[in-house]
Design an enzyme around this catalytic site. Structure first.
Site, PDB file in Angstrom:
ATOM      1  N   LYS A 102       0.854  -1.186   0.000  1.00  0.00           N
ATOM      2  CA  LYS A 102       0.000   0.000   0.000  1.00  0.00           C
ATOM      3  C   LYS A 102       0.889   1.235   0.000  1.00  0.00           C
ATOM      4  O   LYS A 102       1.689   1.440   0.906  1.00  0.00           O
ATOM      5  CB  LYS A 102      -0.901  -0.003   1.231  1.00  0.00           C
ATOM      6  N   LYS A 156      -2.221  -1.501  -3.852  1.00  0.00           N
ATOM      7  CA  LYS A 156      -3.078  -0.311  -3.783  1.00  0.00           C
ATOM      8  C   LYS A 156      -2.235   0.932  -3.846  1.00  0.00           C
ATOM      9  O   LYS A 156      -1.232   0.993  -3.134  1.00  0.00           O
ATOM     10  CB  LYS A 156      -3.827  -0.383  -2.448  1.00  0.00           C
TER      11      LYS A 156
HETATM   12  C1  PBG Z   1      -7.545   3.460   5.581  1.00  0.00           C
HETATM   13  C2  PBG Z   1      -7.843   3.252   4.155  1.00  0.00           C
HETATM   14  C3  PBG Z   1      -7.626   4.149   3.099  1.00  0.00           C
HETATM   15  C4  PBG Z   1      -8.169   3.548   1.979  1.00  0.00           C
HETATM   16  C5  PBG Z   1      -8.680   2.306   2.348  1.00  0.00           C
HETATM   17  N1  PBG Z   1      -8.463   2.126   3.706  1.00  0.00           N
HETATM   18  C6  PBG Z   1      -7.062   5.507   3.086  1.00  0.00           C
HETATM   19  C7  PBG Z   1      -5.733   5.798   3.607  1.00  0.00           C
HETATM   20  O1  PBG Z   1      -4.900   4.913   3.821  1.00  0.00           O
HETATM   21  O2  PBG Z   1      -5.501   6.981   3.843  1.00  0.00           O
HETATM   22  C8  PBG Z   1      -8.209   4.208   0.631  1.00  0.00           C
HETATM   23  C9  PBG Z   1      -9.256   3.753  -0.302  1.00  0.00           C
HETATM   24  C10 PBG Z   1      -9.533   4.681  -1.422  1.00  0.00           C
HETATM   25  O3  PBG Z   1      -8.884   5.726  -1.623  1.00  0.00           O
HETATM   26  O4  PBG Z   1     -10.479   4.371  -2.164  1.00  0.00           O
HETATM   27  N2  PBG Z   1      -6.385   2.956   6.089  1.00  0.00           N
END
Ligand code: PBG
Length: 310
Positions: free
Chosen positions: A178, A233
């Protein structure tokens, strides 16, 4: 001749939940996506079942008054997401899988995914909270726990915590690679964490977009710690990572077409600059071509409807 195919079975639909009854709140930076109160989430999940979508991911938009630096609402069995999971499972049972994020950002007054000490997101103390959060969500009936916080060692710790409480059948889908991405902006509007985060960022725990080998190390760790499936992601800017991860490990590999990607496509389509349906399907097929086994996408319902008539 066609190598890759797309069906509703490849799609996971993320849904945003808000308090109230009969409540629909549009999210301005995600045109076409709304926060739904639990009764309407149950209805939406019914649509997903009918369309053949195998799973949904539920994200709570938590009342600001319930957010705190210690994030205690995350481990409240009566919190919004736990109530939603129970309602969805009561209505739809095994007909659909329910995925819950494990991370503290929906509950933290500072908007970070972990506990903050002296201005720094601390790893080990956060992992203890994540384990408690995972167990509370499993108790509510969640089928898949998806740690999205990027703390080190959390997959193994969450796995052990779930097993210790008798939830060995609950799966772990690790947000393994991520990235610290600008493409999460609209999501933070949707769950109401953008203001909490202020000008902050998550670069001390999420990955540097310039790195590729690190993604493989992160995935290797999460699989070794017991992840059933891994995720990359964001999606479209990271298709090379999806391919490397799939080739290197052959594990179930998911990809998240995140909020900013949705926003870009939806905005261009709304202006008549691209064809919405065609761009949507092309973007989703691209994930399959890159090696993904499934895609989390805000287009899931629209794409599944379109594929039904294709
Ligand atoms: C939280 C989380 C995020 C997303 C999914 N879970 C945001 C982040 O890490 O700030 C992002 C999903 C999206 O942008 O569609 N940890």
């Amino acid at each position: 001749m066609r190598q890759s195919t797309l069906s509703a079975d490849d799609l996971i639909w993320p849904l945003f939940i808000c308090d109230g009854h009969g409540q629909r709140e549009p999210i301005p930076s995600m045109p076409g996506v709304e926060r739904l109160s639990i009764d309407l989430v149950v209805e939406a999940v019914g649509e997903a079942v009918a369309l053949g979508i195998p799973a949904v991911a539920l994200f709570p938009s938590t009342d600001q008054r319930l957010k705190s630096p210690e994030c205690l609402e995350a481990i409240n069995p009566e919190n919004l997401v736990c109530r939603a999971v129970r309602a969805v499972k009561a209505a739809h049972g095994h007909r659909i899988g329910v995925i819950c994020d494990v991370a503290l950002d929906p509950y933290s007054s500072h908007g970070q995914d972990g506990l903050v000490r002296d201005g720094y997101v601390v790893n080990d103390e956060t992992v203890e909270m994540l384990c408690r959060q995972a167990v509370v969500q499993a108790e509510a009936g969640c089928d898949v726990i998806a740690p999205s916080d990027m703390m080190d060692g959390r997959v193994g710790a969450v796995r052990r915590a779930l097993d210790a409480e008798g939830f060995e059948h609950v799966q772990v889908l690790a947000y393994a690679a991520k990235y610290a991405s600008a493409f999460y902006g609209p999501f933070r509007d949707a769950v109401g964490s953008a203001a909490n985060l202020g000008g902050g960022d998550k670069r001390t725990y999420q990955m540097d977009p310039a790195n590729s080998d690190e993604a493989l190390r992160e995935v290797a760790l999460d699989l070794a710690e017991g992840a059933d499936a891994v995720m990359v992601k964001p999606g479209m800017p990271y298709l090379d990572i999806v391919r490397r991860v799939k080739d290197a490990f052959g594990a179930p590999t998911f990809v998240y077409q995140v909020s900013g990607e949705y926003a870009m496509l939806a905005a261009a389509a709304a202006n008549g600059w691209i064809d919405r349906d065609k761009a949507m399907v092309e973007s989703l097929v691209a994930f399959k071509r890159a090696g993904a086994d499934g895609v989390l996408t805000y287009f899931a319902r629209d794409a599944a409807r379109l594929l039904q008539h294709a």
